[in-house]
Each structure stands twice: as structure tokens, then as C-alpha cells.
Write a protein that holds these residues in place. Structure first.
Motif, PDB file in Angstrom:
ATOM      1  N   TYR A 318      -9.886 -55.496  -4.530  1.00  0.00           N
ATOM      2  CA  TYR A 318      -9.960 -56.957  -4.481  1.00  0.00           C
ATOM      3  C   TYR A 318      -9.526 -57.553  -5.808  1.00  0.00           C
ATOM      4  O   TYR A 318      -8.795 -58.558  -5.853  1.00  0.00           O
ATOM      5  CB  TYR A 318     -11.385 -57.381  -4.135  1.00  0.00           C
ATOM      6  CG  TYR A 318     -11.607 -58.871  -4.065  1.00  0.00           C
ATOM      7  CD1 TYR A 318     -10.756 -59.709  -3.349  1.00  0.00           C
ATOM      8  CD2 TYR A 318     -12.713 -59.449  -4.711  1.00  0.00           C
ATOM      9  CE1 TYR A 318     -10.980 -61.069  -3.290  1.00  0.00           C
ATOM     10  CE2 TYR A 318     -12.943 -60.820  -4.647  1.00  0.00           C
ATOM     11  CZ  TYR A 318     -12.066 -61.632  -3.932  1.00  0.00           C
ATOM     12  OH  TYR A 318     -12.284 -62.987  -3.863  1.00  0.00           O
ATOM     13  N   GLY A 319      -9.920 -56.931  -6.895  1.00  0.00           N
ATOM     14  CA  GLY A 319      -9.529 -57.410  -8.217  1.00  0.00           C
ATOM     15  C   GLY A 319      -8.022 -57.390  -8.404  1.00  0.00           C
ATOM     16  O   GLY A 319      -7.443 -58.323  -8.967  1.00  0.00           O
ATOM     17  N   ARG A 320      -7.374 -56.313  -7.939  1.00  0.00           N
ATOM     18  CA  ARG A 320      -5.914 -56.232  -8.034  1.00  0.00           C
ATOM     19  C   ARG A 320      -5.261 -57.351  -7.232  1.00  0.00           C
ATOM     20  O   ARG A 320      -4.284 -57.966  -7.671  1.00  0.00           O
ATOM     21  CB  ARG A 320      -5.415 -54.878  -7.519  1.00  0.00           C
ATOM     22  CG  ARG A 320      -5.619 -53.721  -8.461  1.00  0.00           C
ATOM     23  CD  ARG A 320      -4.846 -52.500  -8.004  1.00  0.00           C
ATOM     24  NE  ARG A 320      -5.241 -52.022  -6.686  1.00  0.00           N
ATOM     25  CZ  ARG A 320      -6.255 -51.188  -6.471  1.00  0.00           C
ATOM     26  NH1 ARG A 320      -6.972 -50.738  -7.485  1.00  0.00           N
ATOM     27  NH2 ARG A 320      -6.542 -50.794  -5.239  1.00  0.00           N
ATOM     28  N   TRP A 321      -5.793 -57.582  -6.057  1.00  0.00           N
ATOM     29  CA  TRP A 321      -5.237 -58.632  -5.202  1.00  0.00           C
ATOM     30  C   TRP A 321      -5.371 -59.998  -5.874  1.00  0.00           C
ATOM     31  O   TRP A 321      -4.421 -60.796  -5.887  1.00  0.00           O
ATOM     32  CB  TRP A 321      -5.965 -58.603  -3.859  1.00  0.00           C
ATOM     33  CG  TRP A 321      -5.481 -59.558  -2.837  1.00  0.00           C
ATOM     34  CD1 TRP A 321      -4.400 -59.422  -2.019  1.00  0.00           C
ATOM     35  CD2 TRP A 321      -6.084 -60.825  -2.503  1.00  0.00           C
ATOM     36  NE1 TRP A 321      -4.286 -60.514  -1.194  1.00  0.00           N
ATOM     37  CE2 TRP A 321      -5.296 -61.394  -1.462  1.00  0.00           C
ATOM     38  CE3 TRP A 321      -7.194 -61.524  -2.968  1.00  0.00           C
ATOM     39  CZ2 TRP A 321      -5.606 -62.625  -0.897  1.00  0.00           C
ATOM     40  CZ3 TRP A 321      -7.497 -62.755  -2.407  1.00  0.00           C
ATOM     41  CH2 TRP A 321      -6.710 -63.296  -1.385  1.00  0.00           C
ATOM     42  N   ARG A 390     -12.473 -64.585  -0.975  1.00  0.00           N
ATOM     43  CA  ARG A 390     -12.993 -63.319  -0.500  1.00  0.00           C
ATOM     44  C   ARG A 390     -12.902 -63.228   1.023  1.00  0.00           C
ATOM     45  O   ARG A 390     -12.553 -62.166   1.570  1.00  0.00           O
ATOM     46  CB  ARG A 390     -14.452 -63.139  -0.941  1.00  0.00           C
ATOM     47  CG  ARG A 390     -15.050 -61.793  -0.512  1.00  0.00           C
ATOM     48  CD  ARG A 390     -14.473 -60.655  -1.320  1.00  0.00           C
ATOM     49  NE  ARG A 390     -14.448 -59.391  -0.605  1.00  0.00           N
ATOM     50  CZ  ARG A 390     -14.469 -58.200  -1.205  1.00  0.00           C
ATOM     51  NH1 ARG A 390     -14.502 -58.114  -2.519  1.00  0.00           N
ATOM     52  NH2 ARG A 390     -14.419 -57.097  -0.508  1.00  0.00           N
ATOM     53  N   GLU A 391     -13.170 -64.308   1.711  1.00  0.00           N
ATOM     54  CA  GLU A 391     -13.073 -64.289   3.164  1.00  0.00           C
ATOM     55  C   GLU A 391     -11.634 -64.050   3.615  1.00  0.00           C
ATOM     56  O   GLU A 391     -11.375 -63.288   4.567  1.00  0.00           O
ATOM     57  CB  GLU A 391     -13.585 -65.616   3.740  1.00  0.00           C
ATOM     58  CG  GLU A 391     -15.073 -65.872   3.495  1.00  0.00           C
ATOM     59  CD  GLU A 391     -15.470 -67.271   3.927  1.00  0.00           C
ATOM     60  OE1 GLU A 391     -15.073 -67.685   5.044  1.00  0.00           O
ATOM     61  OE2 GLU A 391     -16.155 -67.960   3.149  1.00  0.00           O
ATOM     62  N   VAL A 392     -10.697 -64.681   2.917  1.00  0.00           N
ATOM     63  CA  VAL A 392      -9.287 -64.485   3.240  1.00  0.00           C
ATOM     64  C   VAL A 392      -8.892 -63.028   2.994  1.00  0.00           C
ATOM     65  O   VAL A 392      -8.229 -62.396   3.830  1.00  0.00           O
ATOM     66  CB  VAL A 392      -8.403 -65.438   2.403  1.00  0.00           C
ATOM     67  CG1 VAL A 392      -6.933 -65.075   2.545  1.00  0.00           C
ATOM     68  CG2 VAL A 392      -8.644 -66.882   2.822  1.00  0.00           C
ATOM     69  N   TYR A 393      -9.312 -62.502   1.862  1.00  0.00           N
ATOM     70  CA  TYR A 393      -8.984 -61.108   1.534  1.00  0.00           C
ATOM     71  C   TYR A 393      -9.541 -60.148   2.577  1.00  0.00           C
ATOM     72  O   TYR A 393      -8.829 -59.237   3.038  1.00  0.00           O
ATOM     73  CB  TYR A 393      -9.532 -60.761   0.148  1.00  0.00           C
ATOM     74  CG  TYR A 393      -9.393 -59.291  -0.200  1.00  0.00           C
ATOM     75  CD1 TYR A 393      -8.170 -58.762  -0.589  1.00  0.00           C
ATOM     76  CD2 TYR A 393     -10.495 -58.434  -0.125  1.00  0.00           C
ATOM     77  CE1 TYR A 393      -8.046 -57.414  -0.901  1.00  0.00           C
ATOM     78  CE2 TYR A 393     -10.376 -57.091  -0.437  1.00  0.00           C
ATOM     79  CZ  TYR A 393      -9.144 -56.586  -0.816  1.00  0.00           C
ATOM     80  OH  TYR A 393      -9.022 -55.241  -1.127  1.00  0.00           O
TER      81      TYR A 393
END
Length: 552
Positions: A318-321, A390-393
Motif C-alpha cells: 500500500y505504501g508503494r502504491w 485505502r478503500e480505493v486501493y
């Protein structure tokens, strides 16, 4: 976004009915393929290596969820369950049956889409910066003007049979994300001394057999006179473009051979004749079109933030994204999100019907029902609240679309190549897939940083290899496929054309060659902040040539 009025709806419906009759006559044998070819090309229908291919316009790269769901439906019903997003902000379907094409066009018309002028020697789809209307660094949203250009250029009676295809790109930002210097005409928003907003006009850029960087022909053209100026350029090109030789028919050759000052003199003379006439854009019309592109009613989320460094520790993927796939929004508390269509080992630019529907759902729920197609073969949700990232990810993870690699080495542009295209000399998709696998490790991608690889299967350069930091061109030699490598290309405001390093490589040797180039860069860069293209410009060819071919 723009909505069809009565004229638009009737125009598209009439064109669809006309082409349906042409298809009927082709299927019945009344039209030969030679007679049918110019008719189908003007409606975006190609005859590829194995089947027909239909190219659908996404004007200035903007769509809504209803339109993307329709594309998903077409992929599932009339094709093989996927579509391919292109460097022209279009989508292509590679396997439609000719008898189904009129029905597909009717379905597209029901959601205000079409395939008119996505091929042929005419003015093609006008492209823009994928963050238009959302970017923090933007001077003006270019899409209203792009829409006006679309209306002006659609079936223009004087410019429907030009010497060659013609492409216009534009950006409203000083940071060029639309590759405008590699278009026949490039437009960049500018501000004059009086604080008025207008357009720099660049002319004569292009890739293909003879890549050239456009030249600045006018540093400021006001909105009201832009159509008159564009028409003046088109008339000069239409009059003098080389119709006797398709390899020299683009405006870039005309500008190169005649010289910018000569061309500019003729354009200005033409402009003097038409300026102030029927092509003058009324302010009320510009205002009417601009209202279609009014920004959403953003909620006040100015206090919302996301701690990327913390997220990178607790959830590295998630951090990379977050680190790579977000772009600064002009409204605090929001971000533009790039959805990568470059999964490790995947075909760049492809999206399945299920993935398109997933993105449509996200656009509707989280991005004010708006999404974009990028010229680098990705998608964008332009207006996402930071608090909802976060929801989108998580939804993208479920759809297989959460690769956090935007602008990294695995985020490659790649044309369909010899797997599909009748013009190609070599396959390009398998090369992209193998390079992607070779650099799959996220840590390796982060270590390398920004690096743009672009791959074409022939000299027509649909994969933009000339402007890749590393470009790869597939060529045919003695019945086999070889791959030339170029370095130093750049499609931004610091435009440059890549230089061929040396002899080509067999397909299975290409990933290793890229590894060697990357190793030289990492070993000799001044710091991790020095990008690959910056290091190449400082170092020159020598260390990279030596790594690939031995002592220079």
C-alpha cells in the motif's frame, strides 16, 4: 464532462447508419476490400494480422462510469473479454466480427461514444494531460478547448483527406505530460504580459520513421483566434504536404524541408485572411462549453492527510502504491490516482471486462463519476478524497489493478506488435512481459526510481520508443526478430529523441541488456535523486555502450 447536444447525437447516429450500410454492402460483395478500406478507416476499423480491430475514441481521455461499463459490455459480448488502451487515449478491440461492428457502433452511440476519425488521413483524437482539470500545477483546464477542436475537426470538409494522418496534443500545465512536442500540432497553455491566458503553438513534431521535435511557431494565440490559427496551419499543410510519398507526407517533413520561418510566413499570411471571421470563437460559446467541465462540488476535506512513510512500514504494498500512483490535486484533501494497467508479466494497456467494470464502480463512487485514459496506457481516477484512498486501493487489489509502479521501470508503453499488427516486424508484448518479470522485485524498482521504457514492434513507433529513456525497437533481419536499443529519449518539456546504441539483440537477450544498462546507471549516478535520463545526459553513450558491447 461534455454531453452530446441534438446535433452531436444526430451526427453520430447518421454516421453509424451510413457505415452500417457500407458494412452490409461489403458483406454482400457489392464493395470490394479496396473500395471498403477508406470507408472503414474513417470509422476506426482496421484489418489487422488475424482479424479486424476497432479503435474507439475517448476524446481528450475523459470518460464516465456509464461509458466504461459499455466498453466492458462490448469486450464481453463482441470480443474476447478485454480491451487495449492506447497511446492516443483510445481503446482498441482486437477481435470484433465485421457483421457486429454496426451494432457495436450503435451501442457506443447510446453512451455518447464513437469511432469516427480514429484512423484515416484526417485529424485524429485530440489528446490532453490525463490530470487536466485536477492538477495542482495547471494554468487552465485544456479540455473545453479540446472539445471545441474536436467539433471543428470532425468531418471538416477541407481536412478529411489530408496528405497523412494528423495529431493534436495539448496541455494546460507548464509541465508537459501530454508529449505535445511530438505531435503535428502541440498546444501548451501560456500567459502573456497582460495576464491573459492563451496557447503556445508548436508544429512539426512526430515519431515514426523520422522522429522530430516540434518547433515553436507562435508563443501566444488567444482562445478566440485559436481555431483560425489552427485552420491556417492546416491549409498550408494541406496545400504543400507531400501526397506523392507517404513516408514524407507528415507536416514534420514539410517544416523540416521548407524551414520554420518559411512555413510560419505562409501560416501568418493565411491567418491574416481568416482572423476575425467566422472562425473567431465567441466568448459565450467558450463559456457554454466550459460549463460542461465545471469542477465537482468538492467536500471540505482540507484537513485530511495520509502518512505515506508510516503506511510504507505497516503495509509496504500500500505504501508503494501511495508513493508512486498519486498525483497532487489542486484541491486540498484530494488526489488523482493512477491505476496501473502494467501488472508484472502482463500485456501493457490491457484491461478485462471485469476490470473495466471494477474501475467504473470506483469512478462512480469515489471520483465524482469521472475517469481518464492516459497516453501511457494507464487509467486515472482524477478526484479521490485522501480519506478514501485505502478503500480505493483495497478494491483495486481485488480487481488485480493495484500495482504501485507508475513511472517505474515496469510501467512500460508497448504497442501490440506482431502478435496483432499487420505492419509490425517483431513482437513487442512478450519483450515487455519478460522485462517486467526481470524487474518484478519492488525493492529493485524503488532503487532504480523513475525510468521510462517504451517498446515498438516496427518503425511506425506506436510504442513511442524514440522518446523512452530506454527505447526498444523490434526489427526484422534475415527472417528473425532483433531489438535495437536507444537511450536518452524524453517526451516532456525537455524533449529529446533517443540515440541508437549499437547492434540489436535477440529477444531472449533483451532483459539482460536492460539489466546491464540499469547497473551502469546505479553505479555512476551522482545520487538516488539523479534520474536515469539525467545521468545519461551527463555521462553520454560511452559507459552504456561498453556495458553492452565491450570496449568502445
Amino acid at each position: 464532462m461534455y454531453r452530446y447536444d441534438e446535433f452531436d447525437a444526430a451526427f453520430v447516429a447518421g454516421r453509424t447508419a451510413q457505415f452500417a450500410d457500407q458494412v452490409r454492402r461489403r458483406l454482400s460483395g457489392e464493395l470490394s476490400e479496396d473500395q471498403f478500406r477508406p470507408l472503414r478507416l474513417m470509422n476506426g476499423l482496421y484489418l489487422q494480422l488475424h482479424a479486424y480491430m476497432l479503435r474507439i475514441a475517448v476524446p481528450y481521455g475523459t470518460m464516465n462510469s456509464r461509458q466504461l461499463r459499455k466498453l466492458a459490455h462490448i469486450a464481453r459480448t463482441y470480443d474476447r473479454g478485454y480491451g487495449h488502451f492506447t497511446t492516443r487515449q483510445n481503446i482498441q478491440f482486437n477481435w470484433p466480427r465485421l457483421k457486429d461492428v454496426p451494432v457495436i457502433l450503435e451501442e457506443l452511440g447510446s453512451v455518447e461514444m464513437h469511432s469516427i476519425q480514429t484512423s484515416g488521413n484526417c485529424i485524429r483524437n485530440v489528446t490532453t494531460d490525463q490530470f487536466a482539470g485536477a492538477a495542482a500545477d495547471e494554468i487552465i483546464d485544456p479540455r473545453p478547448v479540446a472539445e471545441i477542436i474536436r467539433q471543428w475537426s470532425s468531418l471538416h470538409p477541407e481536412f478529411s483527406y489530408l496528405p497523412r494522418k494528423f495529431k493534436i496534443g495539448m496541455t494546460g500545465s507548464p509541465n508537459d505530460r501530454a508529449a505535445i512536442r511530438f505531435h503535428d500540432i502541440g498546444l501548451q497553455a501560456a500567459v502573456n504580459g497582460a495576464g491573459e491566458i492563451g496557447w503556445e503553438v508548436w508544429v512539426g513534431g512526430g515519431l515514426g520513421r523520422t522522429p522530430m521535435i516540434a518547433k515553436l511557431i507562435n508563443s501566444f494565440v488567444p482562445n478566440e483566434h485559436l481555431l483560425a490559427y489552427l485552420e491556417s496551419i492546416m491549409r498550408v499543410y494541406n496545400r504543400y504536404g507531400r501526397r506523392d510519398n507517404k513516408f514524407k507526407a507528415r507536416i514534420k517533413i514539410l517544416v523540416h524541408e521548407e524551414g520554420l520561418e518559411s512555413i510560419k510566413g505562409q501560416v501568418e499570411a493565411e491567418f491574416a485572411e481568416v482572423r476575425g471571421g467566422v472562425l473567431t470563437l465567441p466568448q459565450e460559446e467558450l463559456h457554454r462549453i466550459t460549463e460542461y467541465f465545471a469542477p465537482p462540488a468538492f467536500a471540505d476535506r482540507a484537513g485530511d492527510t495520509v502518512d505515506v512513510a508510516y503506511q510504507s512500514i505497516v503495509d509496504p504494498a500500500y505504501g508503494r502504491w501511495l508513493d508512486n500512483n498519486l498525483h497532487a490535486h489542486r484541491v486540498r484533501g484530494y488526489a488523482s490516482v493512477t491505476i496501473s494497467l502494467k501488472p508484472i508479466g502482463g500485456a501493457p494497456g490491457d484491461a478485462t471486462d471485469a476490470q473495466m467494470e471494477a474501475v467504473a464502480d470506483l469512478a462512480e463512487r469515489y471520483s465524482y463519476d469521472e475517469l481518464r485514459v492516459t497516453h501511457e496506457q494507464n487509467l486515472v481516477l482524477p478526484h479521490v478524497a485522501v480519506a478514501e484512498l485505502r478503500e480505493v486501493y483495497d478494491a483495486l487489489v481485488s480487481a488485480g489493478l493495484a500495482e504501485g509502479n507508475n513511472n517505474l521501470i515496469t510501467d512500460m508503453i508497448c504497442c501490440p506488435g506482431l502478435d496483432f499488427c499487420a505492419l509490425a516486424n517483431a513482437r513487442s508484448i512478450p519483450i515487455a512481459q519478460e522485462i517486467s518479470k526481470a524487474f518484478a522485485a519492488p525493492e529493485r524498482q524503488k532503487e532504480i526510481g523513475e525510468l521510462k521504457i517504451k517498446i515498438s514492434g516496427c518503425i511506425n513507433a506506436c510504442g513511442h520508443h524514440h522518446v523512452g529513456h530506454i527505447g526498444i525497437l523490434g526489427v526484422e533481419k534475415k527472417g528473425g526478430e532483433l531489438y535495437q536499443i536507444t537511450l536518452g529519449g524524453d517526451a516532456t518539456e525537455f524533449a529529446s529523441v533517443g540515440k541508437i546504441l549499437g547492434p540489436g539483440f535477440e529477444a531472449d537477450a533483451v532483459p539482460q541488456a536492460i539489466e546491464k544498462l540499469v547497473d551502469v546507471y546505479i553505479a555512476q549516478r551522482l545520487s538516488p535523486e539523479e534520474t536515469f535520463v539525467a545521468a545519461y545526459r551527463r555521462l553520454g553513450d560511452a559507459p552504456f555502450k561498453e556495458a553492452l558491447y565491450g570496449t568502445v
